[in-house]
Scaffold this motif. Structure first.
Motif, PDB file in Angstrom:
ATOM      1  N   ALA A 165       5.350  12.093  36.699  1.00  0.00           N
ATOM      2  CA  ALA A 165       4.563  12.050  35.385  1.00  0.00           C
ATOM      3  C   ALA A 165       5.120  13.102  34.319  1.00  0.00           C
ATOM      4  N   GLY A 166       5.254  14.168  34.853  1.00  0.00           N
ATOM      5  CA  GLY A 166       5.843  15.271  34.096  1.00  0.00           C
ATOM      6  C   GLY A 166       7.164  15.120  33.595  1.00  0.00           C
ATOM      7  N   THR A 168       8.672  12.290  32.994  1.00  0.00           N
ATOM      8  CA  THR A 168       8.494  10.821  32.201  1.00  0.00           C
ATOM      9  C   THR A 168       7.849  11.706  30.715  1.00  0.00           C
ATOM     10  N   GLU A 169       7.027  12.487  30.818  1.00  0.00           N
ATOM     11  CA  GLU A 169       6.478  12.961  29.570  1.00  0.00           C
ATOM     12  C   GLU A 169       7.374  13.876  28.757  1.00  0.00           C
ATOM     13  N   ALA A 170       8.074  14.822  29.634  1.00  0.00           N
ATOM     14  CA  ALA A 170       9.127  15.770  29.149  1.00  0.00           C
ATOM     15  C   ALA A 170      10.445  15.197  28.600  1.00  0.00           C
ATOM     16  N   TYR A 171      10.797  13.938  29.288  1.00  0.00           N
ATOM     17  CA  TYR A 171      12.105  13.274  28.631  1.00  0.00           C
ATOM     18  C   TYR A 171      11.803  12.629  27.430  1.00  0.00           C
ATOM     19  N   ALA A 172      10.546  12.058  27.292  1.00  0.00           N
ATOM     20  CA  ALA A 172      10.067  11.546  26.174  1.00  0.00           C
ATOM     21  C   ALA A 172       9.988  12.695  24.958  1.00  0.00           C
ATOM     22  N   ARG A 173       9.276  13.760  25.083  1.00  0.00           N
ATOM     23  CA  ARG A 173       9.338  14.870  24.345  1.00  0.00           C
ATOM     24  C   ARG A 173      10.938  15.155  23.776  1.00  0.00           C
TER      25      ARG A 173
END
Length: 432
Positions: A165-166, A168-173
């Motif tokens: 999950a982390g 996924t979120e960091a790659y989007a950022r």
């Protein structure tokens, strides 16, 4: 009764921490101490690793963006930006700046991406970052494989959902092109609280009642005959897999006890012995009230696998009794068994891991969800290991060390494992 091993460790840690130093030091959980001990006993000090493998359409993964995302993730979790050290002989976690490895792995002629990643994990140096992301693709492949690998002493199975999950979120950022902002909360307070509560629970679980329980349960264990272990070769490990129907409703509670009996049946057939086997499996979680920090908190429990078929009700009862003492650290369990006369070093004959896939979010990179896959040939920490994944079906995999076990014996052992599972859970397999 003398002070527990956990209490003695905490006293040593507090003495070291009180002396101060250039970097912040944190204590280790019982699980971390076990992994570091097993590392020292291996040739070249190779650590246990927890790798996840994801297949993406070729060209999906942007290495620079992935590197920024991995650094972002490490900055938010102390376990990913710290290294293991010994201060005056006391093992500790030393905090440092975020450091990760993101690399492309070359695929040589006549080899596959799976071969390349497998070798890269075999060559894992013990003194590098605890989080490494390795990408490989064959010259004509439509997919690229991404290995998300962590030192097991920094991450347990329950933490893997935090990692996917982390990331996924960091790659989007990281896709915005802007410099990633420093996290508002670096997770240190939550991690320190979780570790403190874990160690308090471990110290409380190492009392006379737990000692008596494990002494009675494991007092007949003994190690394998070392003459049966061949010289290390490059044979790596073999693997067999089968998909069985998912177990639903109240019957789900019987899955794990059935797996324990099946693993014992496979182990006796594979190792060719009638002695009671030491079968290890991770269990537990964060103590009540503890933050859901990423780290290594799950304890290794030991099941004495007796020869012959087990009565599932009786086995389940013994297992539930074991869970009453699931917080007892592994080193305390070994001490209890040896005090009862066990000629057992703490070496495990087999390993069992069980994962509920519905609890872990997928890894999604720029809108593409990675297809999780499994690689054969990775080293295992025992002569054999069974991994079960329960999602839309029950995927069961047997891996065996080819330096200790013959392939034909492993095939017969896998048949015994499946027959035991079908006896307990039902006869009809799903399509493989």
């Amino acid at each position: 009764m003398p002070a527990s091993i956990t209490a003695a460790y905490l006293a040593r840690y507090r003495s070291v921490a009180a002396s101060g130093g250039p970097a912040e030091l944190l204590p280790l959980t019982g699980a971390q101490r076990r992994f570091l001990l097993s590392r020292r006993m291996r040739p070249q000090g190779r650590p246990d690793t927890v790798p996840l493998f994801f297949a993406f359409p070729r060209g999906t993964v942007d290495p620079a963006r992935l590197h920024r995302a991995a650094l972002d993730l490490a900055a938010r979790h102390p376990a990913l930006r710290a290294g293991f050290a010994a201060v005056r002989g006391t093992p500790v976690l030393r905090l440092g700046a975020p450091s990760v490895e993101v690399a492309d792995v070359a695929v040589g002629p006549g080899r596959t991406a799976e071969d390349a990643l497998r070798q890269a994990l075999l060559d894992w140096p013990a003194d590098g970052p605890v989080l490494r992301l390795l990408r490989a693709a064959g010259p004509a492949a439509d997919e690229e494989l991404l290995a998300v690998a962590l030192d097991h002493a920094a991450c347990d199975e329950q933490s893997l959902g935090i990692v996917t999950a982390g990331l996924t979120e960091a790659y989007a950022r990281a896709g915005s092109g802007a410099t990633a902002a420093a996290p508002e909360d670096d997770g240190l307070a939550a991690y320190r609280e979780a570790v403190g509560l874990q160690l308090a629970a471990e110290e409380a679980a190492a009392g006379p009642a737990a000692h008596a329980h494990w002494a009675a349960r494991l007092g007949t264990l003994g190690d394998a005959d070392p003459s049966n272990v061949g010289q290390p070769t490059e044979n790596a490990t073999g693997m067999a897999a089968e998909r069985l129907p998912a177990v639903t409703g109240a019957a789900r509670g019987a899955v794990f006890p059935a797996l324990l009996d099946a693993v014992a049946a496979a182990g006796h057939r594979l190792l060719g012995t009638d002695r009671t086997l030491a079968l290890g499996y991770p269990w537990g979680g964060r103590p009540p009230g503890a933050p859901q920090a990423l780290g290594c908190f799950l304890n290794t429990l030991v099941h004495p696998g007796a020869p012959g078929p087990a009565d599932l009700d009786a086995l389940s009862g013994d297992w539930w009794d074991d869970l009453e003492h699931a917080g007892t650290p592994f080193d305390e369990v070994v001490h209890a068994a040896r005090s009862a006369g066990a000629r057992w070093s703490g070496a495990l004959d087999g390993l069992l891991t069980f994962e509920d896939l519905q609890r872990r979010p997928p890894l999604v990179l720029d809108g593409a969800a990675g297809r999780e896959t499994h690689l054969a040939g990775r080293p295992i920490g025992a002569p054999f290991a069974v991994a079960a994944s329960h999602g839309d079906d029950l995927l069961v995999r047997l891996a065996w060390d080819r330096d200790r076990c013959r392939d034909e014996d492993a095939e017969a052992a896998f048949d015994a494992l499946l027959a035991t599972l079908r006896h307990h859970l039902g006869p009809t397999p799903a399509t493989t």
